[in-house]
Design an enzyme around this catalytic site. Structure first.
Site, PDB file in Angstrom:
ATOM      1  N   VAL A  73       0.802  -1.230   0.000  1.00 57.12           N
ATOM      2  CA  VAL A  73       0.000   0.000   0.000  1.00 57.12           C
ATOM      3  C   VAL A  73       0.834   1.279   0.000  1.00 57.12           C
ATOM      4  CG1 VAL A  73      -2.006  -1.102   1.053  1.00 57.12           C
ATOM      5  CG2 VAL A  73      -0.272  -0.084   2.527  1.00 57.12           C
ATOM      6  N   LYS A  74       2.130   1.140  -0.232  1.00 58.25           N
ATOM      7  CA  LYS A  74       2.966   2.337  -0.213  1.00 58.25           C
ATOM      8  C   LYS A  74       2.986   3.031  -1.580  1.00 58.25           C
ATOM      9  CE  LYS A  74       4.519   2.254   4.084  1.00 58.25           C
ATOM     10  NZ  LYS A  74       3.879   1.165   4.856  1.00 58.25           N
TER      11      LYS A  74
END
Ligand SMILES: *Cc1c(COP(=O)(O)O)cnc(C)c1O
Length: 399
Positions: free
Chosen positions: A185-186
């Protein structure tokens, strides 16, 4: 925020290069790999992009913290100061070295409060880890100056701030080293993965050797099996597939940040109409990676009421005061000293409690987080998503 939004042919082509060689390991296999070293290339590209002298790829952002602290000499008996608003990984890594985390308040940057840092430095402080949360700058120049006065190294947890800068300088390059995460999710992602950057070649060598069982990586006729070693290590190696994806994602990073900035502007303008609203302090708007928008209401009650309207209109915001993964008072396993280890390590040693964490210890952060609402800003904001969010914020403005 997530780089997976822009996965495309570029990532596929990079990965296929690796499959064409059949070599998934970052070292050796010189004949087979035909000159393809994706992890090494990714490290070089990331160092060049951030302006750091050296970069070391590892398996995760958590591993990056562990490897960096170990290279800095952090261990049992030490204290490491970080902030009470971060992801659990920051202090998990500290505890994993044997050191004890000490938590500071956050201020309206939603990052480390330098005045509280100054109060919490002791003779045992071995490192300071400010976290550039939600894509934007901690007061890193002040923090580095305070740390220098006490001769303590600063490790910047830059996991959430790939592509973010302060006065033109990439975050992660102000302290002794900076760590990054490329988890799912970065801002840029390799599925799992991490990186450490530093300008100090000696520190980089220590990280390189430690992350690979102590292999000294010196040229020798006997190959890898005949490598020397100076100290014990562990295995935190990144594999070639991750390096390949990282190369493609890094090339898209500035484009992702630019798209987020444009989307953030639209949402921020709509939020600005809410009576009494203020915004998180961003030290340098130009350098914000714009992965999140954070805004404050005058008090917790008002924030809850506003968020109820936003929720009812399909655009609920995150309240990190309630978030169990990112905010100190919600880390009940830390407060309880819960561990699998039979004798209570790392919270206890030989039957004696080493440390107790009081959930009420950061009252100013709690007051602030309880009245702060946060939106994640997507790279691709659909027409429908935009309309819904702007309309919901409009309703909240009428509250
Ligand atoms: C994601 C994150 C980490 C850990 O990274 P992983 O790659 O998931 O291990 C560390 N610190 C912060 C602030 C993070 O957001």
């Amino acid at each position: 925020m997530p780089g997976f939004e822009v996965f495309g042919d570029e990532e596929k082509r990079e990965v296929l290069d690796v499959f064409d060689t059949g070599v998934l390991f970052r070292y050796e296999f010189g004949q087979q790999r035909g000159g393809i070293y994706k992890v090494r290339q990714f490290e070089e590209a990331f160092a060049a992009y951030t302006g750091a002298g050296f970069a070391q790829a590892v398996t995760s952002g958590t591993a990056a913290l562990k490897v960096a602290m170990t290279a800095l000499g952090v261990g049992a008996g030490d204290e490491v100061i970080t902030q009470g608003f971060t992801f659990v990984a920051t202090w998990e890594a500290i505890l994993d070295t044997g050191a004890l985390p000490v938590f500071t308040e956050v201020d309206e940057t939603l990052n480390m409060d330098p005045a509280d840092l100054e109060r919490k430095i002791t003779g045992k402080t071995r490192a300071i880890i400010p976290v550039h949360m939600l894509g934007a700058q901690a007061r890193i120049e002040e923090i580095v100056a305070i740390a220098a006065k006490h001769n303590i190294p600063v490790l910047e947890d830059t996991a959430q701030a790939s592509g973010a800068r302060l006065h033109g300088q990439h975050l992660g390059t102000f302290g002794a080293c900076g760590t990054f995460s490329f988890d799912a999710v970065k801002t840029m992602t390799t599925g799992e993965g991490g990186m450490i950057i530093t300008g100090d070649e000696k520190l980089w060598r220590a990280m390189s050797e430690y992350h690979d069982h102590g292999h000294d990586h010196a040229e020798n006729p006997g190959g890898r099996g005949a490598d020397g070693r100076s100290f014990i290590g562990f295995n935190y190696r990144m594999m070639e597939l991750q390096g390949a994806i990282g190369l493609a994602q890094l090339a898209k990073l500035d484009g992702m940040v630019a798209a987020q900035k444009a989307n953030k502007k639209i949402i921020k303008e709509a939020a600005a109409a809410i009576p009494g609203v203020t915004f998180r302090t961003i030290l340098d708007e130009e350098g914000d990676s714009a992965t999140f928008l954070a805004f404050m209401l005058p008090d917790a009650e008002r924030a809850a009421a506003v968020n109820q309207v936003l929720r009812d209109n399909g655009a609920g915001a995150i309240n990190f005061g309630e978030n169990t993964w990112h905010f100190y008072p919600r880390w009940e396993h830390l407060a309880r000293g819960a561990t699998l280890c039979h004798d209570g390590w790392p919270f206890s040693y030989q039957g004696k409690r080493r440390v107790v964490y009081d959930p009420m210890a950061l009252p100013r952060s709690a007051e602030l987080m309880d009245r702060t609402l946060v939106y994640q800003i997507p790279v691709k904001l659909s027409e429908q998503q935009r309309t819904t969010m702007v309309a919901a914020l409009g309703r909240a403005a009428d509250l």
